[in-house]
Design an enzyme around this catalytic site. Structure first.
Site, PDB file in Angstrom:
ATOM      1  N   SER A 137       0.839  -1.192   0.000  1.00 17.55           N
ATOM      2  CA  SER A 137       0.000   0.000   0.000  1.00 17.55           C
ATOM      3  C   SER A 137       0.876   1.245   0.000  1.00 17.55           C
ATOM      4  CB  SER A 137      -0.884   0.013   1.255  1.00 17.55           C
ATOM      5  OG  SER A 137      -1.504   1.270   1.455  1.00 17.55           O
ATOM      6  N   TYR A 150      -3.576  -1.123   9.580  1.00 19.39           N
ATOM      7  CA  TYR A 150      -3.414  -1.427   8.157  1.00 19.39           C
ATOM      8  C   TYR A 150      -1.996  -1.078   7.701  1.00 19.39           C
ATOM      9  CZ  TYR A 150      -4.508  -1.110   3.107  1.00 19.39           C
ATOM     10  OH  TYR A 150      -4.523  -1.251   1.739  1.00 19.39           O
TER      11      TYR A 150
END
Length: 258
Positions: A137, A150
């Site tokens: 990410s 996350y």
């Protein structure tokens, strides 16, 4: 001639979003794809439409990975590639994050990626070499408030990618990571899960939001991430391994002040 003619690739989280678009593009480029997910009805429907195979896979379950490997080999005879796409996102301040929530995100994002490498890399090596693409990410490269859990798992995926690339290189297995920014999928655009919502309208609203944040002035599309996954899976990237590839519309470049 497709860029993946004759290749067999496993894609996780392939029932929708980025994984679905990766499966569609890989199929168009000649690959035989095993689509996997926990959303069995959706995943089976996509696989059927593409003329491909489907297997249920909870990426945090080692037994499910063993079963998926067996399914791929029974359907196609071998495995040449893996896209570790499956992941989940939860919004919370770190100090407000319950341990159960933290561990659930770790279980899917981080453990799932580890188990995928562990289960599939030996099969790819046995087939003569191939590729693993891990989905990290934008938040693996920087911090972002409210997504600490996350971000922690996505940082970990970069570490797994680099170590796997070093350890597997002599077995002709290349391992790289994609680092998407905001992409218009159900993860970042939950309105896509509402059958009564207009996806074009919600996407337009997100474009307006990211116009102020992202140099390219819009949210990304899953098809764009799929094209990066294709590049990292095909021979166009034959001398690349152990690297993160940011696909974020320029977001990581910095903040515009004028």
């Amino acid at each position: 001639m497709g860029k993946l003619d004759g290749r067999v690739v496993v894609v996780t989280g392939a029932a929708r979003g980025q994984g679905e678009q990766e499966a569609r593009l890989f199929t168009a480029e000649g690959a035989r794809v095993l689509l996997t997910d926990v959303l069995d009805d959706q995943g089976e429907a996509v696989a059927k439409a593409l003329g491909q195979s489907y297997a249920h896979l909870d990426v945090a379950c080692e037994a499910d990975w063993a079963a998926a490997v067996t399914a791929a080999k029974e359907a196609y005879g071998r495995i040449d590639g893996l896209v570790n796409n499956a992941g989940i996102l939860r919004f919370n301040a770190l100090v407000d994050t319950p341990l159960d929530e933290f561990m659930n995100v770790v279980r899917v994002n981080q453990v799932g990626c580890f188990l995928g490498i562990k289960a599939v890399a030996p099969e790819i090596a046995a087939a003569g070499g191939g590729t693993i693409v891990n989905t990290a990410s934008y938040t693996a490269m920087t911090g972002m408030a409210a997504v600490g859990t996350y971000a922690a798992t996505k940082h970990a995926i970069l570490g797994l990618t680099r170590v796997a690339a070093i350890e597997l290189a002599r077995q002709r297995v290349r391992v790289n990571a994609m680092c998407p920014g905001a992409i218009d999928t159900p993860m970042s655009n939950p309105a896509r899960l509402d059958p009564d919502a207009d996806p074009e309208e919600t996407s337009g609203a997100l474009d307006e939001l990211y116009r102020r944040l992202v140099p390219l002035g819009r949210i990304g599309r899953p098809e764009e991430v799929a094209r990066l996954a294709l590049f990292l899976t095909c021979d166009d990237s034959s001398y690349i391994t152990g690297q993160p590839f940011v696909i974020d519309g320029g977001w990581l470049a910095g903040v515009a002040v004028v």
